[in-house]
Design a protein around this motif. Sequence first.
Motif, PDB file in Angstrom:
ATOM      1  N   ILE A   1       0.874  -1.164   0.000  1.00 42.98           N
ATOM      2  CA  ILE A   1       0.000   0.000   0.000  1.00 42.98           C
ATOM      3  C   ILE A   1       0.912   1.214   0.000  1.00 42.98           C
ATOM      4  CG2 ILE A   1      -1.859   1.235   1.172  1.00 42.98           C
ATOM      5  CD1 ILE A   1      -2.351  -1.384   2.781  1.00 42.98           C
ATOM      6  N   ASP A   2       1.076   1.862  -1.143  1.00 45.68           N
ATOM      7  CA  ASP A   2       1.996   2.988  -1.291  1.00 45.68           C
ATOM      8  C   ASP A   2       3.432   2.536  -1.003  1.00 45.68           C
ATOM      9  OD1 ASP A   2      -0.166   4.713  -1.923  1.00 45.68           O
ATOM     10  OD2 ASP A   2      -0.526   5.132   0.196  1.00 45.68           O
ATOM     11  N   THR A   3       4.339   3.495  -0.917  1.00 43.80           N
ATOM     12  CA  THR A   3       5.743   3.157  -0.628  1.00 43.80           C
ATOM     13  C   THR A   3       6.340   4.028   0.458  1.00 43.80           C
ATOM     14  OG1 THR A   3       6.677   4.714  -2.241  1.00 43.80           O
ATOM     15  CG2 THR A   3       6.100   2.502  -3.052  1.00 43.80           C
ATOM     16  N   GLY A   4       5.591   5.032   0.947  1.00 48.49           N
ATOM     17  CA  GLY A   4       6.173   5.968   1.887  1.00 48.49           C
ATOM     18  C   GLY A   4       7.236   6.829   1.222  1.00 48.49           C
ATOM     19  N   TYR A   5       7.978   7.546   2.053  1.00 46.99           N
ATOM     20  CA  TYR A   5       9.128   8.315   1.564  1.00 46.99           C
ATOM     21  C   TYR A   5      10.306   7.371   1.359  1.00 46.99           C
ATOM     22  CZ  TYR A   5       7.522  13.147   2.410  1.00 46.99           C
ATOM     23  OH  TYR A   5       6.882  14.360   2.362  1.00 46.99           O
ATOM     24  N   THR A   6      11.081   7.622   0.332  1.00 47.83           N
ATOM     25  CA  THR A   6      12.303   6.869   0.069  1.00 47.83           C
ATOM     26  C   THR A   6      13.397   7.853  -0.345  1.00 47.83           C
ATOM     27  OG1 THR A   6      11.860   6.540  -2.294  1.00 47.83           O
ATOM     28  CG2 THR A   6      10.947   4.898  -0.768  1.00 47.83           C
ATOM     29  N   PRO A   7      14.663   7.423  -0.326  1.00 45.93           N
ATOM     30  CA  PRO A   7      15.739   8.326  -0.755  1.00 45.93           C
ATOM     31  C   PRO A   7      15.559   8.834  -2.184  1.00 45.93           C
ATOM     32  CG  PRO A   7      16.637   6.438   0.409  1.00 45.93           C
ATOM     33  CD  PRO A   7      15.186   6.145   0.200  1.00 45.93           C
ATOM     34  N   GLU A   8      14.845   8.078  -3.020  1.00 48.09           N
ATOM     35  CA  GLU A   8      14.654   8.518  -4.404  1.00 48.09           C
ATOM     36  C   GLU A   8      14.003   9.896  -4.479  1.00 48.09           C
ATOM     37  OE1 GLU A   8      15.875   4.578  -4.528  1.00 48.09           O
ATOM     38  OE2 GLU A   8      14.220   5.394  -3.351  1.00 48.09           O
ATOM     39  N   ALA A   9      13.143  10.210  -3.518  1.00 50.05           N
ATOM     40  CA  ALA A   9      12.468  11.509  -3.526  1.00 50.05           C
ATOM     41  C   ALA A   9      13.226  12.567  -2.738  1.00 50.05           C
ATOM     42  CB  ALA A   9      11.058  11.371  -2.945  1.00 50.05           C
ATOM     43  N   LEU A  10      14.018  12.149  -1.744  1.00 46.28           N
ATOM     44  CA  LEU A  10      14.563  13.124  -0.802  1.00 46.28           C
ATOM     45  C   LEU A  10      16.057  13.346  -0.897  1.00 46.28           C
ATOM     46  CD1 LEU A  10      12.474  12.096   2.323  1.00 46.28           C
ATOM     47  CD2 LEU A  10      11.994  13.895   0.675  1.00 46.28           C
ATOM     48  N   THR A  11      16.807  12.346  -1.309  1.00 43.87           N
ATOM     49  CA  THR A  11      18.262  12.503  -1.340  1.00 43.87           C
ATOM     50  C   THR A  11      18.891  12.012  -2.632  1.00 43.87           C
ATOM     51  OG1 THR A  11      18.603  10.349  -0.270  1.00 43.87           O
ATOM     52  CG2 THR A  11      18.415  12.268   1.175  1.00 43.87           C
ATOM     53  N   GLY A  12      18.098  11.418  -3.502  1.00 46.54           N
ATOM     54  CA  GLY A  12      18.651  10.829  -4.717  1.00 46.54           C
ATOM     55  C   GLY A  12      19.215  11.855  -5.683  1.00 46.54           C
ATOM     56  N   GLU A  13      20.208  11.436  -6.445  1.00 47.03           N
ATOM     57  CA  GLU A  13      20.781  12.312  -7.462  1.00 47.03           C
ATOM     58  C   GLU A  13      19.798  12.461  -8.627  1.00 47.03           C
ATOM     59  OE1 GLU A  13      24.526  10.799  -8.661  1.00 47.03           O
ATOM     60  OE2 GLU A  13      25.436  10.941  -6.666  1.00 47.03           O
ATOM     61  N   GLY A  14      19.916  13.578  -9.314  1.00 44.32           N
ATOM     62  CA  GLY A  14      19.087  13.784 -10.488  1.00 44.32           C
ATOM     63  C   GLY A  14      17.701  14.314 -10.197  1.00 44.32           C
ATOM     64  N   ARG A  15      17.405  14.644  -8.951  1.00 47.24           N
ATOM     65  CA  ARG A  15      16.097  15.211  -8.638  1.00 47.24           C
ATOM     66  C   ARG A  15      15.985  16.619  -9.213  1.00 47.24           C
ATOM     67  NH1 ARG A  15      15.941  15.981  -2.839  1.00 47.24           N
ATOM     68  NH2 ARG A  15      18.193  16.117  -3.097  1.00 47.24           N
ATOM     69  N   GLY A  16      14.779  16.950  -9.675  1.00 46.58           N
ATOM     70  CA  GLY A  16      14.541  18.290 -10.168  1.00 46.58           C
ATOM     71  C   GLY A  16      14.607  19.318  -9.053  1.00 46.58           C
ATOM     72  N   ARG A  17      14.727  20.586  -9.428  1.00 51.82           N
ATOM     73  CA  ARG A  17      14.875  21.646  -8.428  1.00 51.82           C
ATOM     74  C   ARG A  17      13.679  21.732  -7.497  1.00 51.82           C
ATOM     75  NH1 ARG A  17      16.010  27.147 -11.280  1.00 51.82           N
ATOM     76  NH2 ARG A  17      14.387  26.303 -12.666  1.00 51.82           N
ATOM     77  N   MET A  18      12.469  21.545  -8.033  1.00 49.71           N
ATOM     78  CA  MET A  18      11.286  21.661  -7.189  1.00 49.71           C
ATOM     79  C   MET A  18      11.198  20.506  -6.192  1.00 49.71           C
ATOM     80  SD  MET A  18      10.186  24.508  -7.993  1.00 49.71           S
ATOM     81  CE  MET A  18       8.744  24.483  -6.923  1.00 49.71           C
ATOM     82  N   LEU A  19      11.636  19.323  -6.590  1.00 47.59           N
ATOM     83  CA  LEU A  19      11.634  18.196  -5.660  1.00 47.59           C
ATOM     84  C   LEU A  19      12.684  18.405  -4.578  1.00 47.59           C
ATOM     85  CD1 LEU A  19      10.205  15.556  -5.065  1.00 47.59           C
ATOM     86  CD2 LEU A  19      11.826  14.390  -6.567  1.00 47.59           C
ATOM     87  N   GLN A  20      13.819  18.980  -4.953  1.00 50.53           N
ATOM     88  CA  GLN A  20      14.835  19.308  -3.954  1.00 50.53           C
ATOM     89  C   GLN A  20      14.302  20.339  -2.968  1.00 50.53           C
ATOM     90  OE1 GLN A  20      18.818  20.131  -5.559  1.00 50.53           O
ATOM     91  NE2 GLN A  20      18.228  19.083  -7.442  1.00 50.53           N
ATOM     92  N   LEU A  21      13.597  21.354  -3.481  1.00 52.38           N
ATOM     93  CA  LEU A  21      13.034  22.381  -2.621  1.00 52.38           C
ATOM     94  C   LEU A  21      11.987  21.792  -1.680  1.00 52.38           C
ATOM     95  CD1 LEU A  21      12.739  25.375  -1.845  1.00 52.38           C
ATOM     96  CD2 LEU A  21      11.057  25.591  -3.705  1.00 52.38           C
ATOM     97  N   TYR A  22      11.180  20.884  -2.199  1.00 47.19           N
ATOM     98  CA  TYR A  22      10.160  20.192  -1.402  1.00 47.19           C
ATOM     99  C   TYR A  22      10.813  19.510  -0.197  1.00 47.19           C
ATOM    100  CZ  TYR A  22       6.895  16.290  -0.423  1.00 47.19           C
ATOM    101  OH  TYR A  22       6.089  15.358   0.178  1.00 47.19           O
ATOM    102  N   GLY A  23      11.893  18.779  -0.426  1.00 47.68           N
ATOM    103  CA  GLY A  23      12.576  18.093   0.664  1.00 47.68           C
ATOM    104  C   GLY A  23      13.189  19.052   1.662  1.00 47.68           C
ATOM    105  N   THR A  24      13.690  20.177   1.165  1.00 43.69           N
ATOM    106  CA  THR A  24      14.294  21.178   2.041  1.00 43.69           C
ATOM    107  C   THR A  24      13.254  21.815   2.950  1.00 43.69           C
ATOM    108  OG1 THR A  24      16.022  21.649   0.417  1.00 43.69           O
ATOM    109  CG2 THR A  24      15.610  23.328   2.090  1.00 43.69           C
ATOM    110  N   LEU A  25      12.064  22.075   2.413  1.00 43.72           N
ATOM    111  CA  LEU A  25      11.024  22.744   3.186  1.00 43.72           C
ATOM    112  C   LEU A  25      10.385  21.815   4.217  1.00 43.72           C
ATOM    113  CD1 LEU A  25       9.260  24.826   0.381  1.00 43.72           C
ATOM    114  CD2 LEU A  25      10.781  25.675   2.178  1.00 43.72           C
TER     115      LEU A  25
END
Length: 274
Positions: free
Chosen positions: A46-70
């Motif tokens: 059921i879903d996957t929760g947060y993973t490094p792919e969204a929060l620390t992974g390389e190649g993330r777009g600027r808005m996804l990086q900003l999302y994690g920072t906020l």
Amino acid sequence: MRIVFANSAWVSAAERLILRGGGWQRVRLRVRYGLIFHPVAGPVLIDTGYTPEALTGEGRGRMLQLYGTLLKPELNAAEQALPVLKRFGLSPDDIRTIIVTHFHADHISGLSLFRDARFIASDAAWARVKARSPRQNLRHGVFAELFPLDFEARLEGLSAKRRVEAREDVPGGSDLFGDGSVIAVDLPGHADGQFGLLFTGLERPLLYAVDVQWLLTALTENRAPGFPATLIAEDAAAIEPTSAMLRRFLAVGGEVMLCHDPAPTSYDLAPEAA
């Protein structure tokens, strides 16, 4: 059928932002995802929760990086999807089905880890994601880069599922596995296409209501936060009718569980022994 939930991360928020009348103290919220051991479908996420792919992974777009920072989610390494599967003797290849309750990052960030899984999700909401521009999707809290490139090819939409009618104050919805054991219940308000999961075969019926509220207290005591929390809702006017439906379900003996409520439940994964 066995159901367990793991906590992928913690996110802190001021109580008054998630509970009407709350204080300024910080509340440490969970970010749950689930694992169903279904007698026919096998292990189902059921879903996957947060993973490094969204929060620390390389190649993330600027808005996804900003999302994690906020938001500053704190990943829980021990209860990430892959270590949890390993605890049950499973690998990513053993997961053939992932139920995607909605398309926010804390629910889909690990989809790319599962190369062979089909995705049960709202095909109507997916059609709207495709029709919107990247900027429009961001306004809906959707980061399209987190979807696997072949997401649509592996999508099994709710519209193709048999409908189960509501009875008294037990909600109806889409029969996900054709046996009545797991019913997808529409939960409008928080996100486009959000649905919860009604587990009917338990001693006490359980409705996993995902993100209808952040805290169970906000639901049971009718203390849903107002402005500015409603700014991030897809349909703020729908939150109270959806919450009222859940309160009626509780009143007839059902159990409601939320993704982010910090209180432990009987379905939460027990910590591994040291």
